[in-house]
Design a protein around this motif. Structure first.
Motif, mmCIF file in Angstrom:
data_model
loop_
_atom_site.group_PDB
_atom_site.id
_atom_site.type_symbol
_atom_site.label_atom_id
_atom_site.label_comp_id
_atom_site.label_asym_id
_atom_site.label_seq_id
_atom_site.Cartn_x
_atom_site.Cartn_y
_atom_site.Cartn_z
ATOM 1 N N LEU A 1 3.528 10.872 6.457
ATOM 2 C CA LEU A 1 2.737 9.969 5.624
ATOM 3 C C LEU A 1 1.769 9.196 6.502
ATOM 4 N N LEU A 2 0.575 8.955 5.966
ATOM 5 C CA LEU A 2 -0.435 8.137 6.629
ATOM 6 C C LEU A 2 -0.794 7.004 5.692
ATOM 7 N N ILE A 3 -0.681 5.763 6.150
ATOM 8 C CA ILE A 3 -1.045 4.598 5.336
ATOM 9 C C ILE A 3 -2.256 3.937 5.979
ATOM 10 N N GLN A 4 -3.349 3.855 5.234
ATOM 11 C CA GLN A 4 -4.530 3.155 5.728
ATOM 12 C C GLN A 4 -4.267 1.641 5.670
ATOM 13 N N SER A 5 -5.030 0.889 6.456
ATOM 14 C CA SER A 5 -4.780 -0.552 6.561
ATOM 15 C C SER A 5 -4.950 -1.274 5.223
ATOM 16 N N SER A 6 -5.735 -0.700 4.324
ATOM 17 C CA SER A 6 -5.980 -1.330 3.023
ATOM 18 C C SER A 6 -4.897 -1.004 1.994
ATOM 19 N N GLN A 7 -3.976 -0.113 2.364
ATOM 20 C CA GLN A 7 -2.934 0.317 1.430
ATOM 21 C C GLN A 7 -1.624 -0.417 1.704
ATOM 22 N N ARG A 8 -0.783 -0.463 0.678
ATOM 23 C CA ARG A 8 0.521 -1.100 0.822
ATOM 24 C C ARG A 8 1.637 -0.067 0.958
ATOM 25 N N GLU A 9 1.409 1.132 0.350
ATOM 26 C CA GLU A 9 2.437 2.149 0.441
ATOM 27 C C GLU A 9 1.863 3.522 0.151
ATOM 28 N N GLN A 10 2.629 4.536 0.568
ATOM 29 C CA GLN A 10 2.303 5.928 0.294
ATOM 30 C C GLN A 10 3.603 6.647 -0.035
#
Lengths: 116, 111
Positions: free
Chosen positions: A48-57
């Motif tokens: 999984l890759l979570i971008q800094s603007s995201q809270r979860e994936q």
């Protein structure tokens, strides 16, 4: 300098249990955070890759969360199976002073064993 | 689509010998990396190449050299191997800030 810590170093659980793996990082200014799986004697596979603007994936039974303010990420594995046994590594990509993306900084991993 | 490939898979060297680890990717990625993995220490970046024709030092570059031969290939050379370079070496590639893809690794022992 960014430091990434994963505790515990090893974890053993019975099959079917839900579990959480932890990752903490010291610098909250990050581009993204990535979770990898590594089987013995093999390379790393991105989970999984979570971008800094995201809270979860989410991907299947896996859910990764990101809390930049506290410098923490968790990887939740639902209904664990013996095939989930592997080492799970967390890696953080931060910023250079120029604003460009820095290289990945890795934690040392959590070795997970799921007992049948 | 083979992804990231590395050769050789295993290598044993004597102290002072030289060798080159080969890496190739077929995903048309701009950036390529070399890491080493030692027990209990996670992965540490040796060198990277942000694009064809450029290379930069990572966290642990001493004792190594690299060549970005073209967009596909990125090699790592040990000029005079030392026992401290016994490790597992991984090559990786990525495009922009996206997912990083890893090769299967080369297990190197220096006697």
């Amino acid at each position: 300098k960014q430091e990434v810590t994963q505790i515990p170093a090893a974890l053993s659980v019975p099959e079917g249990e839900n579990l959480v793996l932890n990752c903490s990082f010291t610098d909250s200014a990050i581009y993204n955070l990535q979770w990898f799986r590594q089987d013995p004697g093999k390379g790393l596979t991105s989970l999984l890759l979570i971008q800094s603007s995201q809270r979860e994936q989410t991907s299947g039974r896996l859910n990764a969360s990101l809390d930049k303010s506290s410098g923490r990420s968790t990887l939740y594995i639902a209904a664990s199976q013996p095939g989930d046994s592997a080492t799970y590594l967390c890696a953080v990509r931060g910023f250079e002073a120029s604003g460009s993306a820095r290289q990945l900084t890795f934690g040392s991993g959590t070795q997970l064993t799921v007992l049948p | 689509n083979a992804g990231v490939t590395q050769t050789p898979k295993f290598q044993v060297l004597k102290t002072g010998q030289s060798m080159t680890l080969q890496c190739a990717q077929d995903m048309n990625h701009n950036s390529m990396y070399w890491y080493r993995q030692d027990p209990g220490m996670g992965l540490r970046l040796i060198y990277y190449s942000a694009s064809e024709g450029t290379t930069d030092k990572g966290e642990v570059p001493n004792g190594y050299n690299v060549s970005r031969l073209n967009k596909r290939e990125f090699s790592l050379r040990l000029e005079s191997a030392a026992p401290s370079q016994t490790s597992v070496y991984f090559c990786a590639s990525r495009q922009n800030t996206d997912t990083q893809y890893f090769g299967p690794g080369t297990r190197l022992t220096v006697l």
